[in-house]
Design an enzyme around this catalytic site. Structure first.
Site, short mmCIF file in Angstrom:
data_model
loop_
_atom_site.label_atom_id
_atom_site.label_comp_id
_atom_site.label_asym_id
_atom_site.label_seq_id
_atom_site.Cartn_x
_atom_site.Cartn_y
_atom_site.Cartn_z
N ASP A 133 0.83 -1.20 0.00
CA ASP A 133 0.00 0.00 0.00
C ASP A 133 0.87 1.26 0.00
O ASP A 133 1.68 1.46 0.90
CB ASP A 133 -0.95 -0.01 1.21
CG ASP A 133 -2.15 0.91 0.98
OD1 ASP A 133 -2.38 1.33 -0.18
OD2 ASP A 133 -2.87 1.20 1.95
N HIS A 140 -3.76 13.83 1.69
CA HIS A 140 -4.02 12.88 2.77
C HIS A 140 -2.82 12.80 3.71
O HIS A 140 -2.97 12.86 4.94
CB HIS A 140 -4.32 11.49 2.18
CG HIS A 140 -4.43 10.40 3.21
ND1 HIS A 140 -5.52 10.28 4.05
CD2 HIS A 140 -3.59 9.40 3.55
CE1 HIS A 140 -5.36 9.24 4.86
NE2 HIS A 140 -4.18 8.68 4.58
N GLU A 205 -10.58 3.88 4.10
CA GLU A 205 -9.71 4.70 3.25
C GLU A 205 -10.09 4.45 1.79
O GLU A 205 -10.12 3.30 1.35
CB GLU A 205 -8.23 4.38 3.49
CG GLU A 205 -7.74 4.84 4.86
CD GLU A 205 -6.23 4.73 5.04
OE1 GLU A 205 -5.60 3.94 4.31
OE2 GLU A 205 -5.70 5.44 5.90
N GLU A 207 -9.31 4.21 -1.85
CA GLU A 207 -8.09 4.04 -2.65
C GLU A 207 -8.43 3.38 -3.98
O GLU A 207 -9.50 2.80 -4.16
CB GLU A 207 -7.09 3.14 -1.91
CG GLU A 207 -6.74 3.62 -0.52
CD GLU A 207 -5.53 2.92 0.07
OE1 GLU A 207 -4.78 2.27 -0.68
OE2 GLU A 207 -5.34 3.03 1.30
N ASP A 239 -9.12 0.42 2.34
CA ASP A 239 -8.12 -0.03 3.31
C ASP A 239 -8.62 0.31 4.72
O ASP A 239 -8.25 1.33 5.30
CB ASP A 239 -6.79 0.68 3.00
CG ASP A 239 -5.68 0.31 3.97
OD1 ASP A 239 -5.72 -0.80 4.50
OD2 ASP A 239 -4.78 1.14 4.17
N ARG A 243 -7.64 3.50 13.75
CA ARG A 243 -6.74 4.62 14.02
C ARG A 243 -6.12 4.58 15.41
O ARG A 243 -5.00 5.06 15.61
CB ARG A 243 -7.48 5.95 13.85
CG ARG A 243 -8.10 6.14 12.48
CD ARG A 243 -7.06 6.16 11.39
NE ARG A 243 -7.66 6.39 10.08
CZ ARG A 243 -7.02 6.19 8.93
NH1 ARG A 243 -5.77 5.73 8.93
NH2 ARG A 243 -7.62 6.42 7.79
N GLN A 246 -3.41 2.02 15.27
CA GLN A 246 -2.36 2.59 14.41
C GLN A 246 -1.50 3.61 15.17
O GLN A 246 -0.27 3.60 15.07
CB GLN A 246 -3.02 3.26 13.20
CG GLN A 246 -2.05 3.81 12.16
CD GLN A 246 -2.79 4.42 10.95
OE1 GLN A 246 -4.02 4.41 10.89
NE2 GLN A 246 -2.03 4.95 10.01
N LYS A 259 -4.18 -2.34 10.12
CA LYS A 259 -4.60 -2.39 8.72
C LYS A 259 -4.84 -3.82 8.24
O LYS A 259 -5.52 -4.01 7.24
CB LYS A 259 -3.50 -1.79 7.84
CG LYS A 259 -3.08 -0.37 8.20
CD LYS A 259 -3.92 0.63 7.49
CE LYS A 259 -3.33 2.03 7.61
NZ LYS A 259 -4.13 2.97 6.81
N THR A 263 -9.24 -5.76 4.05
CA THR A 263 -9.18 -4.81 2.94
C THR A 263 -10.25 -5.25 1.96
O THR A 263 -10.33 -6.44 1.65
CB THR A 263 -7.80 -4.85 2.25
OG1 THR A 263 -6.79 -4.62 3.23
CG2 THR A 263 -7.69 -3.81 1.15
N GLU A 379 -9.69 12.39 8.40
CA GLU A 379 -9.54 13.72 7.80
C GLU A 379 -10.84 14.52 7.88
O GLU A 379 -10.82 15.71 8.19
CB GLU A 379 -9.14 13.59 6.33
CG GLU A 379 -7.76 13.03 6.10
CD GLU A 379 -7.60 12.60 4.66
OE1 GLU A 379 -7.28 13.45 3.82
OE2 GLU A 379 -7.83 11.41 4.37
CA CA Z 1 -3.97 2.97 3.04
#
Ligand code: CA
Length: 438
Positions: A133, A140, A205, A207, A239, A243, A246, A259, A263, A379
């Protein structure tokens, strides 16, 4: 860009649903997936046309193809076709396009190989050996960096290296499969020591996923000029990210369990050739470092950006019960990415690392410059401090059990037929309680 008769906007299909102006799968697209009907165990390869699937393992379709391509199309996944290379992909696309066109003399023979998409279940389109990834959206990277390191949002290597980490291939799932809330080590605010608990900051996320076609031998990097010859096509990719896990684990080696629990990708792989009309010029701001020579190619600068619009929507349990439509969370184009797909491929292999057919490369969250173009909740909600208000007055800082996130992607350009990537959805299930809760 090398355009050919398959891109002709005047082409129409005898499959009428493919000619609708809002169709994701017009005859100019022809994406591929692994599918089966509900009664079947084995997956087959199919091409989407309107609301139908053309079964590529059907003898009447195989009769249109070179023997090697026909053989690869009898597999339950795309890996063998991916490994055959661009000439084989192009041969397949051209022959499907000709057979599915209005006026084709193949219509009666080919119509027997059609299956309605609403009868189909999908599998992963390929055996995914590795998932890498990237982190190609500077918008971002800056927004997340500001939350994690206010003093230095963008680390000094960002403008030199297409940053990436090695993800987890085994937990990549196809659209529609549910996502169980993960548990893990979390350091709660004001606490000196971590606890093991269910994530309270579950996020998505938005993507793009890039499927590698032809790989490269170990110790033989792929030059940037040749990178697109190794790209089979793209899917939507969510993804899912915890948080809170993370934030505690990511230094010094990057994301790991935050993560790797799930997915989600869309089932239809839109081929490199179908994307050609939607490639755009790519530029690097004058004041920024210009790419090092192995990441620089005039062709890539002329048309290395991809104008694919990605959208994320949410349906909560309450919205579902009330029959409310999905609420839009964000909409942004991939053309804002700081690094191109060719640069991702060239960088991934510059050390001699070998890519393999079926490898999956994520672009990283594709956020644009505007506030409504942010491809993740972290975000959109300033790290959870400013929850979103949904149309039914529910608030969301992060995902709750029962929430369903749907990604959608499409390309539009004057003079070409709109083409779509379909959807990638996933609903959050409550997590199992962690063993020996601390
Ligand atoms: Ca990602």
């Amino acid at each position: 860009m090398l355009l050919n008769e398959t891109h002709d906007p005047a082409l129409r299909s005898w499959v009428q649903s493919a000619n609708a102006p809002e169709a994701d799968f017009p005859i100019q697209n022809l994406p591929l997936a692994a599918f089966r009907t509900r009664q079947e165990r084995q997956f087959r390869i199919g091409a989407a046309i309107g609301d139908q699937i053309l079964d590529l393992s059907h003898p009447n379709v195989a009769a249109l193809l070179e023997p090697g391509v026909a053989r690869a199309c009898r597999d339950p996944v795309l890996n063998e076709l991916m490994a055959l290379g661009p000439a084989a992909w192009s041969h397949l696309r051209l022959n499907l396009s000709r057979a599915l066109r209005a006026g084709s003399d193949q219509q009666d023979r080919i119509a027997t190989a059609l299956i309605a998409q609403d009868r189909a279940q999908y599998g992963l389109p390929a055996r995914i050996g590795d998932f890498t990834d990237f982190y190609t959206s500077i918008h971002h990277a800056t927004a997340v960096g500001r939350l994690l390191r206010p003093e230095q949002p963008l680390l000094p290597n960002y403008k030199w290296i297409p940053i990436a980490y090695h993800g987890r291939a085994s937990s990549v799932r196809v659209s529609g499969e549910e996502v169980t809330r993960p548990a893990g080590q979390i350091k709660l605010p004001g606490s000196e020591t971590p606890v093991v608990t269910a994530s309270r900051k579950l996020d998505y996320e938005v993507e793009l996923g890039v499927f590698v076609g032809v790989g490269n031998p170990l110790a033989q990097p792929i030059p940037i000029e040749e990178a697109w010859n190794h790209v089979f096509g793209v899917v939507l990719l969510n993804d899912w990210s915890a948080r809170d896990i993370q934030a505690w684990e990511y230094q010094p080696l990057g994301p790991f369990l935050s993560k790797s629990f799930a997915t989600t990708i869309s089932p239809w792989v839109v081929g490199e050739e179908a994307l050609r009309p939607f490639r755009r010029a790519w530029t690097r701001p004058q004041q920024d470092p210009q790419p090092l020579p192995y990441l620089q190619d005039p062709q890539d600068q002329a048309n290395g950006a991809l104008d694919i619009v990605l959208e994320a929507t949410i349906v909560t349990t309450a919205m579902r019960a009330e029959g409310q439509p999905a609420a839009l969370l964000s909409r942004a184009s991939c053309r804002h990415a700081y690094w191109t797909i060719a640069q991702m491929v060239a960088h991934h292999t510059v050390n001699g690392c070998n890519l393999v057919a079926g490898d999956l490369l994520g672009t990283g969250t594709q956020s644009g410059p505007g506030a409504a173009e942010a491809g993740s909740l972290i975000e959109l909600t300033a790290g959870g401090r400013e929850p979103l208000m949904l149309p039914n007055d529910e608030r969301r800082a992060f995902l709750e059990d029962g929430d369903e996130i749907c990604l959608r992607g499409y390309c539009e350009r004057e003079g070409f037929v709109r083409t779509g990537l379909g959807t990638a959805t996933g609903r959050i299930l409550p997590g199992a309680p962690p063993m020996n809760p601390g």
